[in-house]
Write a protein that holds these residues in place. Structure first.
Motif, PDB file in Angstrom:
ATOM      1  N   GLU A 278     -12.334  23.456   8.728  1.00 50.29           N
ATOM      2  CA  GLU A 278     -12.285  22.098   9.242  1.00 50.29           C
ATOM      3  C   GLU A 278     -11.541  22.772  11.027  1.00 50.29           C
ATOM      4  O   GLU A 278     -11.052  23.504  11.086  1.00 50.29           O
ATOM      5  CB  GLU A 278     -10.543  21.386   8.550  1.00 50.29           C
ATOM      6  CG  GLU A 278     -11.492  21.385   7.437  1.00 50.29           C
ATOM      7  CD  GLU A 278      -9.627  20.980   6.645  1.00 50.29           C
ATOM      8  OE1 GLU A 278      -9.666  19.934   5.561  1.00 50.29           O
ATOM      9  OE2 GLU A 278      -9.713  21.836   5.337  1.00 50.29           O
TER      10      GLU A 278
ATOM     11  N   ALA B 228     -17.119   9.358   2.956  1.00 51.16           N
ATOM     12  CA  ALA B 228     -16.622  10.253   2.571  1.00 51.16           C
ATOM     13  C   ALA B 228     -15.762  10.752   1.187  1.00 51.16           C
ATOM     14  O   ALA B 228     -16.058  12.058   0.764  1.00 51.16           O
ATOM     15  CB  ALA B 228     -15.169  11.325   3.457  1.00 51.16           C
TER      16      ALA B 228
ATOM     17  N   SER C 192     -14.066  10.652   8.611  1.00 50.91           N
ATOM     18  CA  SER C 192     -15.686   9.837   8.019  1.00 50.91           C
ATOM     19  C   SER C 192     -14.914   8.689   8.427  1.00 50.91           C
ATOM     20  O   SER C 192     -16.716   8.117   8.105  1.00 50.91           O
ATOM     21  CB  SER C 192     -16.419  10.949   7.806  1.00 50.91           C
ATOM     22  OG  SER C 192     -17.011  12.528   8.479  1.00 50.91           O
TER      23      SER C 192
ATOM     24  N   HIS D 195      -8.235   5.646   8.825  1.00 48.55           N
ATOM     25  CA  HIS D 195      -9.819   5.866   9.941  1.00 48.55           C
ATOM     26  C   HIS D 195     -10.045   5.204  10.909  1.00 48.55           C
ATOM     27  O   HIS D 195     -10.571   5.215  11.428  1.00 48.55           O
ATOM     28  CB  HIS D 195     -10.268   6.100   8.824  1.00 48.55           C
ATOM     29  CG  HIS D 195     -11.959   6.158   9.177  1.00 48.55           C
ATOM     30  ND1 HIS D 195     -12.290   7.490   9.867  1.00 48.55           N
ATOM     31  CD2 HIS D 195     -12.843   4.992   9.474  1.00 48.55           C
ATOM     32  CE1 HIS D 195     -13.680   7.510  10.518  1.00 48.55           C
ATOM     33  NE2 HIS D 195     -13.909   5.488  10.249  1.00 48.55           N
TER      34      HIS D 195
ATOM     35  N   LYS E 106      -8.358  17.598   1.725  1.00 45.28           N
ATOM     36  CA  LYS E 106      -9.470  18.375   2.371  1.00 45.28           C
ATOM     37  C   LYS E 106     -10.118  16.944   1.885  1.00 45.28           C
ATOM     38  O   LYS E 106     -10.617  16.503   3.511  1.00 45.28           O
ATOM     39  CB  LYS E 106      -9.981  19.700   1.471  1.00 45.28           C
ATOM     40  CG  LYS E 106     -11.538  19.901   2.781  1.00 45.28           C
ATOM     41  CD  LYS E 106     -11.849  21.289   2.072  1.00 45.28           C
ATOM     42  CE  LYS E 106     -11.326  22.128   2.721  1.00 45.28           C
ATOM     43  NZ  LYS E 106     -11.917  23.278   3.478  1.00 45.28           N
ATOM     44  N   MET E 107     -10.338  16.394   0.816  1.00 45.35           N
ATOM     45  CA  MET E 107     -10.377  15.292   0.389  1.00 45.35           C
ATOM     46  C   MET E 107      -9.694  13.615   1.767  1.00 45.35           C
ATOM     47  O   MET E 107     -10.266  13.171   2.176  1.00 45.35           O
ATOM     48  CB  MET E 107     -10.975  14.632  -0.648  1.00 45.35           C
ATOM     49  CG  MET E 107     -11.642  13.401  -0.784  1.00 45.35           C
ATOM     50  SD  MET E 107     -12.308  12.481  -2.547  1.00 45.35           S
ATOM     51  CE  MET E 107     -10.293  12.319  -2.310  1.00 45.35           C
TER      52      MET E 107
ATOM     53  N   ALA F 213     -18.788  11.331  13.488  1.00 51.28           N
ATOM     54  CA  ALA F 213     -17.735  11.675  12.710  1.00 51.28           C
ATOM     55  C   ALA F 213     -17.346  11.916  13.693  1.00 51.28           C
ATOM     56  O   ALA F 213     -16.719  12.358  15.014  1.00 51.28           O
ATOM     57  CB  ALA F 213     -17.132  12.410  11.551  1.00 51.28           C
TER      58      ALA F 213
ATOM     59  N   ARG G 299      -8.565  14.640   4.724  1.00 48.60           N
ATOM     60  CA  ARG G 299      -8.807  14.710   5.807  1.00 48.60           C
ATOM     61  C   ARG G 299     -10.420  14.212   6.180  1.00 48.60           C
ATOM     62  O   ARG G 299      -9.948  13.787   7.877  1.00 48.60           O
ATOM     63  CB  ARG G 299      -8.650  16.211   6.519  1.00 48.60           C
ATOM     64  CG  ARG G 299      -7.335  16.765   6.177  1.00 48.60           C
ATOM     65  CD  ARG G 299      -6.629  18.065   6.161  1.00 48.60           C
ATOM     66  NE  ARG G 299      -7.355  18.992   5.773  1.00 48.60           N
ATOM     67  CZ  ARG G 299      -6.832  19.740   4.951  1.00 48.60           C
ATOM     68  NH1 ARG G 299      -5.304  19.127   4.053  1.00 48.60           N
ATOM     69  NH2 ARG G 299      -7.458  20.293   4.112  1.00 48.60           N
ATOM     70  N   ARG G 300     -10.871  14.340   5.415  1.00 43.93           N
ATOM     71  CA  ARG G 300     -12.760  14.339   5.587  1.00 43.93           C
ATOM     72  C   ARG G 300     -12.826  12.824   6.019  1.00 43.93           C
ATOM     73  O   ARG G 300     -13.123  11.862   6.741  1.00 43.93           O
ATOM     74  CB  ARG G 300     -13.292  14.341   4.576  1.00 43.93           C
ATOM     75  CG  ARG G 300     -13.772  15.644   4.300  1.00 43.93           C
ATOM     76  CD  ARG G 300     -15.259  16.413   3.898  1.00 43.93           C
ATOM     77  NE  ARG G 300     -15.161  15.280   2.194  1.00 43.93           N
ATOM     78  CZ  ARG G 300     -14.692  16.277   1.369  1.00 43.93           C
ATOM     79  NH1 ARG G 300     -14.608  17.646   1.317  1.00 43.93           N
ATOM     80  NH2 ARG G 300     -14.845  15.752  -0.133  1.00 43.93           N
TER      81      ARG G 300
ATOM     82  N   GLN H 202     -23.151  13.104   2.943  1.00 48.55           N
ATOM     83  CA  GLN H 202     -23.169  12.782   4.580  1.00 48.55           C
ATOM     84  C   GLN H 202     -22.284  11.531   4.956  1.00 48.55           C
ATOM     85  O   GLN H 202     -22.652  10.069   3.910  1.00 48.55           O
ATOM     86  CB  GLN H 202     -24.221  12.756   5.499  1.00 48.55           C
ATOM     87  CG  GLN H 202     -24.536  14.615   5.323  1.00 48.55           C
ATOM     88  CD  GLN H 202     -23.817  15.497   5.661  1.00 48.55           C
ATOM     89  OE1 GLN H 202     -22.661  15.197   6.767  1.00 48.55           O
ATOM     90  NE2 GLN H 202     -23.935  16.671   5.838  1.00 48.55           N
TER      91      GLN H 202
END
Length: 158
Positions: free
Chosen positions: A133, A73, A69, A39, A61-62, A87, A64-65, A78
């Motif tokens: 997404e 995340a 972010s 990130h 999914k987590m 983000a 990718r979050r 948030q």
């Protein structure tokens, strides 16, 4: 594209590489610091106004979050960005294909720390991207030029 390319495997700590080399799948605890580092790579490129391509097995999914972010995340709340920035804008390209095709490609790979035997654990962990997404799904059964064209079309045509 002329964009900077990053291979997420280059950012795994030695402990993760050793674990995978021994045929042990990574846990969320192993992956989260690695994803946070990725990130930061993406944020640095974004801050300098640059686009980038990151090859990464963001299976859940987590994960990718976290790429979008950052560490916040992982807490289910948030994301908080430094200076209130939003983000990152990321288009995820889900390269989809039968396990047999991917296994055959892994068998040809030489000198990589992840043995082909871990492929099943990756399929078991996989949560394919879904709305909301930002993603496209591209079949690995297409030719390389077709795959590239499809990705370029999604980037430039939306």
């Amino acid at each position: 594209l002329g964009w900077k390319f990053y291979d997420a495997d280059d950012y795994h700590p030695a402990e993760n590489k050793e674990k995978m080399a021994q045929g042990i799948p990574l846990s969320d605890e192993d992956r989260i610091p690695w994803l946070c580092a990725l990130h930061e790579v993406l944020r640095r490129e974004d801050s300098s106004g640059q686009n980038a391509v990151l090859a990464c097995s963001a299976l859940r999914k987590m994960y990718r979050r976290v790429l979008v972010s950052g560490a916040s995340a992982t807490g289910g709340r948030q994301p908080e960005q430094p200076g209130g920035s939003a983000a990152l804008q990321v288009l995820f390209v889900h390269l989809h294909g039968p396990m047999a095709i991917i296994a055959a490609r892994l068998e040809k790979r030489r000198g990589h720390f992840m043995p082909p035997e871990l492929l099943k654990s990756q399929f078991d962990t996989l949560e394919p991207p879904s709305a909301p997404e930002n993603f496209i799904t591209v079949s690995l059964e297409k030719s390389l030029p077709e795959i590239v064209l499809e990705i370029e079309h999604a980037i430039f045509q939306g």
